[in-house]
Design an enzyme around this catalytic site. Structure first.
Site, PDB file in Angstrom:
ATOM      1  N   SER A   1       0.807  -1.219   0.000  1.00  0.00           N
ATOM      2  CA  SER A   1       0.000   0.000   0.000  1.00  0.00           C
ATOM      3  C   SER A   1       0.842   1.271   0.000  1.00  0.00           C
ATOM      4  O   SER A   1       0.395   2.316  -0.476  1.00  0.00           O
ATOM      5  CB  SER A   1      -0.933   0.001   1.218  1.00  0.00           C
ATOM      6  OG  SER A   1      -0.186  -0.111   2.428  1.00  0.00           O
TER       7      SER A   1
ATOM      8  N   GLY B   1      -1.915  -4.285   1.008  1.00  0.00           N
ATOM      9  CA  GLY B   1      -1.999  -5.512   1.792  1.00  0.00           C
ATOM     10  C   GLY B   1      -1.070  -6.616   1.331  1.00  0.00           C
ATOM     11  O   GLY B   1      -1.044  -7.693   1.936  1.00  0.00           O
TER      12      GLY B   1
ATOM     13  N   ASN C   1       3.837  -5.747   5.624  1.00  0.00           N
ATOM     14  CA  ASN C   1       2.645  -6.494   6.039  1.00  0.00           C
ATOM     15  C   ASN C   1       3.006  -7.834   6.667  1.00  0.00           C
ATOM     16  O   ASN C   1       2.291  -8.314   7.549  1.00  0.00           O
ATOM     17  CB  ASN C   1       1.714  -6.702   4.838  1.00  0.00           C
ATOM     18  CG  ASN C   1       1.043  -5.408   4.410  1.00  0.00           C
ATOM     19  OD1 ASN C   1       0.423  -4.724   5.220  1.00  0.00           O
ATOM     20  ND2 ASN C   1       1.186  -5.055   3.145  1.00  0.00           N
TER      21      ASN C   1
ATOM     22  N   ASP D   1      -4.410   6.650  10.395  1.00  0.00           N
ATOM     23  CA  ASP D   1      -4.148   5.284  10.848  1.00  0.00           C
ATOM     24  C   ASP D   1      -2.730   5.115  11.376  1.00  0.00           C
ATOM     25  O   ASP D   1      -2.408   4.094  12.000  1.00  0.00           O
ATOM     26  CB  ASP D   1      -4.419   4.275   9.727  1.00  0.00           C
ATOM     27  CG  ASP D   1      -3.535   4.480   8.491  1.00  0.00           C
ATOM     28  OD1 ASP D   1      -2.583   5.272   8.563  1.00  0.00           O
ATOM     29  OD2 ASP D   1      -3.817   3.845   7.463  1.00  0.00           O
TER      30      ASP D   1
ATOM     31  N   HIS E   1       0.116   4.948   7.045  1.00  0.00           N
ATOM     32  CA  HIS E   1       0.231   5.383   5.661  1.00  0.00           C
ATOM     33  C   HIS E   1       0.485   6.884   5.564  1.00  0.00           C
ATOM     34  O   HIS E   1      -0.162   7.662   6.258  1.00  0.00           O
ATOM     35  CB  HIS E   1      -1.045   5.026   4.884  1.00  0.00           C
ATOM     36  CG  HIS E   1      -1.315   3.564   4.828  1.00  0.00           C
ATOM     37  ND1 HIS E   1      -2.148   2.931   5.730  1.00  0.00           N
ATOM     38  CD2 HIS E   1      -0.843   2.598   4.006  1.00  0.00           C
ATOM     39  CE1 HIS E   1      -2.196   1.640   5.448  1.00  0.00           C
ATOM     40  NE2 HIS E   1      -1.407   1.409   4.408  1.00  0.00           N
TER      41      HIS E   1
END
Length: 199
Positions: free
Chosen positions: A26, A63, A92, A173, A176
């Protein structure tokens, strides 16, 4: 007998690469921001403005893990035949607590596949949040340099260097980066990428 010699001069562009493949998650797919503002697209524009005529293929998927990238890479190499592969995977895996020996092995195979296809490789590393514990997070961060040295690839030690520590540049979050951070991310990548573009 007269001998005639023809001298052929070939003038090329600064780039000797036909295409560049970005295999990431991502952070390279531009999660949460407009796609044209992501660092990969900004890199595409910088390459063009610098006179490089290579195609940039962004095969990044939000992801994505090293295992997922490993399953997709052979097909991507066959389709696009890149001369340069940027590998930005592993975050991830780390967030899921994947055993480090699995992450290491997957990164090694990603590099080996790319090199076997005739591509140069730029390994892009990442860090984990401190709540994963110092032993795991430090060992995880060290994986990228370890694989890069072993496989003799170029290395970006930390993609979000100078970004992850600035909350004004991160999305809510905490994982990111915002659009405003993307030029800084590109500068971090570019300093290690540019030497690979020399003919």
């Amino acid at each position: 007998m007269r001998t005639v010699v023809f001298l052929l001069l070939i003038i090329t562009s600064p780039a000797s690469f036909a295409s560049m493949l970005v295999l990431g998650d991502s952070l390279s797919a531009g999660y949460g921001i407009e796609q044209d503002r992501g660092w990969v697209n900004l890199m595409r524009e910088r390459l063009k403005n610098s006179g490089y005529t290579l195609e940039v293929v962004n095969a990044s998927v939000s992801g994505e893990t090293t295992s997922g990238g490993l399953s997709r890479l052979p097909g991507l190499l066959e389709t696009h035949q890149p001369s340069l592969v940027l590998i930005e995977l592993g975050a991830n895996d780390g967030l899921r607590g994947t055993p480090l020996e699995i992450v290491r092995a997957n990164l090694q195979q990603l590099v080996e596949l790319s090199q076997s296809a005739g591509a140069k490789v730029l390994m892009i590393g990442n860090r984990l949040p401190p709540n994963y514990g110092p032993q795991y997070t430090q060992a995880f961060f060290g994986l990228f340099e370890e694989v890069a040295q072993q496989k003799q690839t170029a290395l970006v030690p930390f993609l979000l260097d100078g970004v992850a520590s600035d909350w004004d540049l991160m999305q809510d979050d905490g994982y990111h980066p915002r659009a405003e951070a993307q030029p800084k991310i590109l500068d971090t990548v570019w300093s290690n990428l540019e030497p690979l573009l020399a003919p």
